[in-house]
Design a protein around this motif. Sequence first.
Motif, PDB file in Angstrom:
ATOM      1  N   GLU B 163      -3.803  -7.508   0.451  1.00 53.09           N
ATOM      2  CA  GLU B 163      -3.842  -6.440   1.456  1.00 53.09           C
ATOM      3  C   GLU B 163      -2.666  -6.509   2.410  1.00 53.09           C
ATOM      4  O   GLU B 163      -2.200  -5.501   2.927  1.00 53.09           O
ATOM      5  CB  GLU B 163      -5.114  -6.512   2.312  1.00 53.09           C
ATOM      6  N   ARG B 166       0.196  -4.657   1.030  1.00 49.63           N
ATOM      7  CA  ARG B 166      -0.118  -3.227   0.928  1.00 49.63           C
ATOM      8  C   ARG B 166      -0.166  -2.570   2.307  1.00 49.63           C
ATOM      9  O   ARG B 166       0.342  -1.481   2.502  1.00 49.63           O
ATOM     10  CB  ARG B 166      -1.440  -3.049   0.193  1.00 49.63           C
ATOM     11  N   ASP B 167      -0.786  -3.264   3.273  1.00 51.48           N
ATOM     12  CA  ASP B 167      -0.845  -2.698   4.626  1.00 51.48           C
ATOM     13  C   ASP B 167       0.544  -2.528   5.209  1.00 51.48           C
ATOM     14  O   ASP B 167       0.835  -1.529   5.867  1.00 51.48           O
ATOM     15  CB  ASP B 167      -1.678  -3.600   5.543  1.00 51.48           C
TER      16      ASP B 167
END
Lengths: 283, 278
Positions: B163, B166-167
């Motif tokens: 994440e 991706r964030d």
Amino acid sequence: MLSVRRRDQGLALVLRAAAALMVVVLVGMLALLVREAWPAIGGGHVDLWGRSWQPSAGEYGLAPLLVGSLLVTAGALALAAPVALGVALFIDEVGPRWLAGVMRRGMAILTATPSVVIGVWGLTAVVPRLGRWHAPGPSLAAGCIVLAMMIVPTVAVLIERGLAAVPRERRLAAAALGLSRGTLIRDVLLPAVRPAVANALAIGAARALGETMVVMMVTGNVPQLPGGPFVPVRTVTANLALEMPYAAGTHRAALFAAALVLTLLVAALLALAFALRPRGAAT
Amino acid sequence: MIRRWARDLPWTVGAVAASAIAVGLYGWLVVSLLRAGTGRLSWRLAVEVPTDAGRAGGLAPVIASTAVLVTIALAVAVPAGVAGGAYLAIGARRAGRRDALRGVLDLLAAMPSVVFGLLGATLFADILGLGYSLLSGGLTLGVMILPLVVRATDVALTSLPGELTRDAAALALSRWTTLRRVLLPAAAPALGAGVMLALGRALAETAALIFTSGYVDRWPSSVFDSGRALSVHILDLAMNVPGGDPSANAAAVVLLVAVVVIDLLALAIHWRVVRRPS
């Protein structure tokens, strides 16, 4: 302020340069080895099968040194393999859970024991006792024993990782079938873990072959082909450490040639370990 | 009933015996070191200089030389190593290149340390003219532990949750910013642990140093001066100095304690922080 694109291009360059550095180091090392060894190889002074290593007489037969290294390594592996396997089985299956956890962490720590420290213990505690039992103390046998002790943690940790990677379903299936622990180990776990064991032994062998301090301190350092295990020998590594400080000319080149042979052997062992590694295991 | 028990027994006995042997031998090692070195172990070791070829006195200049050597090694290995590890974790596009590089790393990490010492002496001491010096030794050591730092960075970064990357991408951060402000700080504990393990490895190293940093056991005057690492000191006392055994054993205790403490800390962090890549 650099644009995002420029910054990332710069980053990519830096990272790629660092990676390239790694390759440069390896290639550079090999190139330097060959360059320094060339006078002895090209001039035919160094003999791979030659039985006499006497630099003062101009004799550079590598056989006693290579045989010393190989025998010490083979002996150490033979001694270490069953112990390491037993330890790994203890951690994974046989031992009580709390103790197994302690052992696993303990073995991981022990892999970092400095080789000089093991060498000092070998020299001051093991060799005298061995000498009293069967003269002399410093010998091939002493080297095998102390070296084996050095590589047990490394090999045990690798085997244990292989055991831990055996899919749970197999153990559950064995339990469902009512198999005894002995049958579980012998017929389910060990076959499943064969690649991991082979890999672990290859890695252990590479480590043993490259070890200098331990063998220098306990093998007696006589460059000769041993007639039996209780005879002093000298390994390639110990020889390098002992003679390099004062070697010159052809002697020095011959030492580099020996180092080159050793490096190629270790590389071959690593290639073997890579080929034998368990498929799909997380390293 | 008895047959089942009998099938288990050899394995149980074997595993327990093997563990007892392994633990017993290492226990014997510790006890033997302590007993042989006990006369020489004291807090004074940290402040006095060695006298009588090391049979008496302390370890202060040796400890100082060791500290300098290790600092130089880390100064070389950490920047290059983190960059290389970052390449493996997030930079390499093709899996083939990644695997090839990891293979190169494994090969470098397995090279005999005496070969590193020989080559370090040739490159740093001879060709670059640094001679027997802390700089020669430190640079050689740095090259030796470089693969370890690369691997540690690689593991630290790849074990981060997906994440994070991706964030950061959703926020349109550049890859450099992602690396510097998101990934590396998140990976810092695992990375720190890996660097500490590399540090422990550097402390334990002997063969790479005997040709590069030399044997002198007095205070080094600069990084261009020769100096003796603790591991080399132990070697010299055990092999070359008659009657040096008690000092060798005492110094070995010091080295062992240092390495074990560093590695315990490092592994404690590592086990707590690093998950297997999912």
